[in-house]
Design a protein around this motif. Structure first.
Motif, PDB file in Angstrom:
ATOM      1  N   ILE A  29       7.149   4.343   1.199  1.00  0.00           N
ATOM      2  CA  ILE A  29       6.320   3.384   0.467  1.00  0.00           C
ATOM      3  C   ILE A  29       5.990   2.205   1.374  1.00  0.00           C
ATOM      4  O   ILE A  29       4.851   1.734   1.446  1.00  0.00           O
ATOM      5  CB  ILE A  29       7.039   2.887  -0.809  1.00  0.00           C
TER       6      ILE A  29
ATOM      7  N   LEU B  19       2.323   0.921   2.329  1.00  0.00           N
ATOM      8  CA  LEU B  19       1.947  -0.444   1.949  1.00  0.00           C
ATOM      9  C   LEU B  19       1.507  -1.238   3.179  1.00  0.00           C
ATOM     10  O   LEU B  19       0.533  -1.998   3.126  1.00  0.00           O
ATOM     11  CB  LEU B  19       3.122  -1.123   1.236  1.00  0.00           C
TER      12      LEU B  19
ATOM     13  N   LEU C 135      -2.015  -0.187   3.933  1.00  0.00           N
ATOM     14  CA  LEU C 135      -2.936  -0.721   2.918  1.00  0.00           C
ATOM     15  C   LEU C 135      -3.172  -2.220   3.130  1.00  0.00           C
ATOM     16  O   LEU C 135      -4.299  -2.710   3.016  1.00  0.00           O
ATOM     17  CB  LEU C 135      -2.358  -0.507   1.520  1.00  0.00           C
ATOM     18  N   GLN C 136      -2.115  -2.935   3.436  1.00  0.00           N
ATOM     19  CA  GLN C 136      -2.255  -4.398   3.581  1.00  0.00           C
ATOM     20  C   GLN C 136      -3.171  -4.771   4.749  1.00  0.00           C
ATOM     21  O   GLN C 136      -3.922  -5.731   4.673  1.00  0.00           O
ATOM     22  CB  GLN C 136      -0.873  -5.040   3.764  1.00  0.00           C
TER      23      GLN C 136
ATOM     24  N   GLU D 299       3.704   8.280  -6.236  1.00  0.00           N
ATOM     25  CA  GLU D 299       3.096   7.593  -7.380  1.00  0.00           C
ATOM     26  C   GLU D 299       3.048   6.077  -7.152  1.00  0.00           C
ATOM     27  O   GLU D 299       2.136   5.401  -7.625  1.00  0.00           O
ATOM     28  CB  GLU D 299       3.839   7.966  -8.671  1.00  0.00           C
ATOM     29  N   THR D 300       4.007   5.560  -6.416  1.00  0.00           N
ATOM     30  CA  THR D 300       3.968   4.132  -6.063  1.00  0.00           C
ATOM     31  C   THR D 300       2.732   3.850  -5.215  1.00  0.00           C
ATOM     32  O   THR D 300       1.990   2.884  -5.466  1.00  0.00           O
ATOM     33  CB  THR D 300       5.216   3.733  -5.257  1.00  0.00           C
TER      34      THR D 300
ATOM     35  N   ALA E   7      -0.412   3.812  -7.218  1.00  0.00           N
ATOM     36  CA  ALA E   7      -0.599   2.569  -7.986  1.00  0.00           C
ATOM     37  C   ALA E   7      -1.033   1.421  -7.064  1.00  0.00           C
ATOM     38  O   ALA E   7      -1.872   0.593  -7.436  1.00  0.00           O
ATOM     39  CB  ALA E   7       0.686   2.208  -8.727  1.00  0.00           C
ATOM     40  N   LEU E   8      -0.466   1.384  -5.871  1.00  0.00           N
ATOM     41  CA  LEU E   8      -0.858   0.335  -4.917  1.00  0.00           C
ATOM     42  C   LEU E   8      -2.301   0.546  -4.461  1.00  0.00           C
ATOM     43  O   LEU E   8      -3.062  -0.423  -4.306  1.00  0.00           O
ATOM     44  CB  LEU E   8       0.099   0.317  -3.718  1.00  0.00           C
TER      45      LEU E   8
ATOM     46  N   LYS F 191      -4.701   1.953  -6.186  1.00  0.00           N
ATOM     47  CA  LYS F 191      -5.595   1.554  -7.285  1.00  0.00           C
ATOM     48  C   LYS F 191      -5.719   0.029  -7.329  1.00  0.00           C
ATOM     49  O   LYS F 191      -6.801  -0.510  -7.594  1.00  0.00           O
ATOM     50  CB  LYS F 191      -5.062   2.058  -8.626  1.00  0.00           C
ATOM     51  N   SER F 192      -4.596  -0.650  -7.082  1.00  0.00           N
ATOM     52  CA  SER F 192      -4.636  -2.116  -7.058  1.00  0.00           C
ATOM     53  C   SER F 192      -5.571  -2.596  -5.951  1.00  0.00           C
ATOM     54  O   SER F 192      -6.367  -3.528  -6.152  1.00  0.00           O
ATOM     55  CB  SER F 192      -3.230  -2.677  -6.849  1.00  0.00           C
ATOM     56  N   ALA F 193      -5.492  -1.961  -4.785  1.00  0.00           N
ATOM     57  CA  ALA F 193      -6.381  -2.316  -3.671  1.00  0.00           C
ATOM     58  C   ALA F 193      -7.835  -2.025  -4.055  1.00  0.00           C
ATOM     59  O   ALA F 193      -8.738  -2.815  -3.748  1.00  0.00           O
ATOM     60  CB  ALA F 193      -5.984  -1.551  -2.413  1.00  0.00           C
TER      61      ALA F 193
ATOM     62  N   ARG G  87      -9.173  -2.217  -6.922  1.00  0.00           N
ATOM     63  CA  ARG G  87      -9.630  -3.308  -7.795  1.00  0.00           C
ATOM     64  C   ARG G  87      -9.914  -4.572  -6.985  1.00  0.00           C
ATOM     65  O   ARG G  87     -10.878  -5.288  -7.244  1.00  0.00           O
ATOM     66  CB  ARG G  87      -8.562  -3.619  -8.859  1.00  0.00           C
ATOM     67  N   ARG G  88      -9.047  -4.851  -6.021  1.00  0.00           N
ATOM     68  CA  ARG G  88      -9.202  -6.080  -5.230  1.00  0.00           C
ATOM     69  C   ARG G  88     -10.412  -6.043  -4.315  1.00  0.00           C
ATOM     70  O   ARG G  88     -11.056  -7.057  -4.090  1.00  0.00           O
ATOM     71  CB  ARG G  88      -7.972  -6.291  -4.328  1.00  0.00           C
TER      72      ARG G  88
END
Ligand SMILES: NC(=O)c1ccc[n+]([C@@H]2O[C@H](COP(=O)([O-])OP(=O)(O)OC[C@H]3O[C@@H](n4cnc5c(N)ncnc54)[C@H](OP(=O)(O)O)[C@@H]3O)[C@@H](O)[C@H]2O)c1
Lengths: 244, 251
Positions: free
Chosen positions: A114, A118, A121-122, A158-159, A162-163, A165-167, A169-170
């Motif tokens: 994860i 992450l 993604l960041q 799955e984590t 979810a991350l 999907k959050s990205a 949206r952002r």
């Protein structure tokens, strides 16, 4: 017109198939892996396209930001058009009952992966924003249904979903899309899982799905026609799940 | 439900308290765990005042030893453990995150409680739940299914719990142990304070809920939590029940 620049993270079989596909689609490719991306890169280069490699740990976003920045500059690029994250360690596909795991094993199997996703993604936003690029997360479909003795893998996948999907949206307002591809475990070459709980035998298309099939489906998300897709999950499982 | 023993994490306030009260009202012996023993003891007083049975013990879910000690103390004291509700969530859960710049430490704060905590709680409870054919219930959130622009790390760890529930339910099903999730919406002390400070906030939230109100921890969330912890749900596993007045209907 300059070529599209793509970064593929994860140089195992599935990442290599994705990289091959992107090269065939005309991208300039950077292949990144915390272990050695060179053998996979050499096979792709052997097929006629130069590949830049980046071998770097993914524990810390600042370190990755620096390493990626240097690689991009050295290769003469200022940004990315495409970032595909495919990293999953082979160990994650080894069935282990939760009760037999120690705390450090849980960390290594579930939480370290994860952290790596992450981290990427960041950093992705700043390298994709200049060209309104696209991010694709590839994680095994076990994220969607779970499977006995693969709790760490399902949890990590799955984590990350979810991350991602959050990205999505952002970053939508910046023109960056983030989508997800979920292949079955056999597309990762996890043949030893045949006949286990994750193998429900429900695919309706004939023959097993391959890493190349996943790479082809992934490339649909990079087509101009996919501009309106974000935060969505493309399940590449030969028609096993068929929901939602 | 004589003999039904349930343990709740982070049970001193908010939903944890509501679920503890509801379990006790339904006849469970409730082990109220909290980081501060005194806070847990207050909930036990409320349970006792209503004629129920409760016991408070300290438990910080970010410490494997603390979790194990609380669970073993429960088993030693009551001779069984039928249900475990992992309700605790990081104190930073509702703080917006600067996703692109947030350091690994902030992720750890979220993950320690919800992700490592889920593993630790499940791992420590397993031998007892197996013996009792019991149930594990994780409090998760629609944010884990839809993602969240501002609460991205929270969405991540809540998504984690969803993958965890599904996989573990498949793993523990043959042994008769059930694993489910519950995704609530309810007024907690923090939310009540926010409503106080911003008078239109409650109606802004409620307007998105078909039932036009924000839930109550005990009556709205506690009751379905009791259901998922007890025999009435004995054929339900691997599911996440969304308990938010119809706010989310995508499942
Ligand atoms: N309220 C909602 O509408 C809503 C919506 C979606 C999901 N949920 C979920 O429902 C659950 C409860 O939410 P809530 O709103 O009641 O949250 P809350 O009011 O913030 O309560 C969280 C509880 O967790 C405890 N906690 C924090 N860190 C802990 C640790 N290391 N060890 C043990 N306990 C710890 C806190 O106790 P301390 O006093 O010790 O900090 C507090 O009692 C959470 O899992 C949340 O994700 C709630």
């Amino acid at each position: 017109m300059s070529k599209r620049v793509a970064l593929v993270v994860g140089a195992a079989d599935l990442g290599e198939a994705v990289a091959h596909r992107l090269v065939r689609d005309g991208c300039e490719l950077i292949l990144c892996d915390p272990h050695d991306p060179a053998p996979a890169a050499a096979r792709i280069t052997g097929a006629g396209a130069p590949v830049t490699t980046l071998c770097t740990p993914l524990d810390d976003p600042d370190d990755f930001r620096t390493a990626l920045g240097t690689t991009l500059r050295d290769a003469g690029h200022d940004a990315l058009d495409v970032l595909v994250y495919t990293l999953v360690s082979a160990e994650a596909f080894v069935p282990r009952p939760l009760a037999t795991l120690t705390g450090p094993e849980w960390q290594r199997l579930a939480e370290d992966p994860i952290r790596y996703g992450l981290t990427v993604l960041q950093v992705a936003h700043e390298v994709l924003a200049p060209r309104r690029g696209r991010f694709v997360l590839v994680v095994p479909a076990v994220a969607l249904e779970g499977a006995a003795e693969l709790v760490p893998l399902a949890t990590a996948a799955e984590t990350l979903r979810a991350l991602a999907k959050s990205a999505a949206r952002r970053w939508a307002a910046d023109g960056i899309t983030v989508n997800i591809v979920t292949p079955d475990v056999f597309a990762y070459g996890a043949e030893h899982l045949r006949g286990t709980d994750v193998d429900r035998g429900e695919a309706v298309l004939p023959g097993p799905g391959t890493a190349a099939d996943v790479a082809d489906a992934m490339s649909l998300l990079l087509a101009p026609a996919a501009a309106r897709l974000t935060g969505t999950t493309l399940i590449v499982d030969g028609g096993a799940l068929m929901t939602p | 439900m004589t003999g039904h023993v349930a343990l709740v994490t982070g049970a001193a306030a908010g939903l944890g308290k509501g679920i503890a009260l509801a379990l006790a009202a339904a006849g469970s012996t409730v082990v109220v765990t909290a980081r501060r023993l005194a806070a847990g003891a207050e909930v036990v007083e409320a349970i006792t005042a209503r004629g129920g049975t409760g016991w408070a013990t300290e438990c910080d879910v970010t410490s494997a030893e603390s979790v194990r000690a609380a669970i073993e103390a429960t088993a030693a004291r009551f001779g069984r453990l039928d249900a475990v509700v992992h309700n605790a969530t990081s104190r930073r859960s509702s703080e917006p995150v600067d996703f692109e710049r947030a350091g690994p430490q902030l992720w750890r704060e979220h993950a320690d409680v919800s992700l490592t905590g889920s593993f630790t709680v499940a791992h420590a409870a397993y031998p007892h739940l197996r013996e009792s054919q019991g149930a594990l219930l994780l409090l998760t959130s629609p944010a884990g299914m839809r993602g969240s622009a501002n609460l991205s790390f929270y969405a991540g760890v809540k998504g984690a719990q969803r993958g965890f529930v599904k996989a573990l339910a498949r793993e523990w099903g043959p042994g008769g142990v059930r694993v489910n999730g519950l995704a609530p919406l309810a007024v907690t002390p923090a939310l009540a304070a926010a409503f106080e400070a911003d008078p239109t906030m409650e109606s802004r939230i409620a307007d998105k809920v078909p039932m036009r109100r924000v839930g109550d921890p005990e009556t709205d969330i506690g009751a379905p939590a009791v259901f998922l912890c007890t025999a009435g749900s004995r054929y339900i596993t691997g599911q996440t029940l969304i308990v938010n007045g119809g706010r989310d209907t995508f499942l």
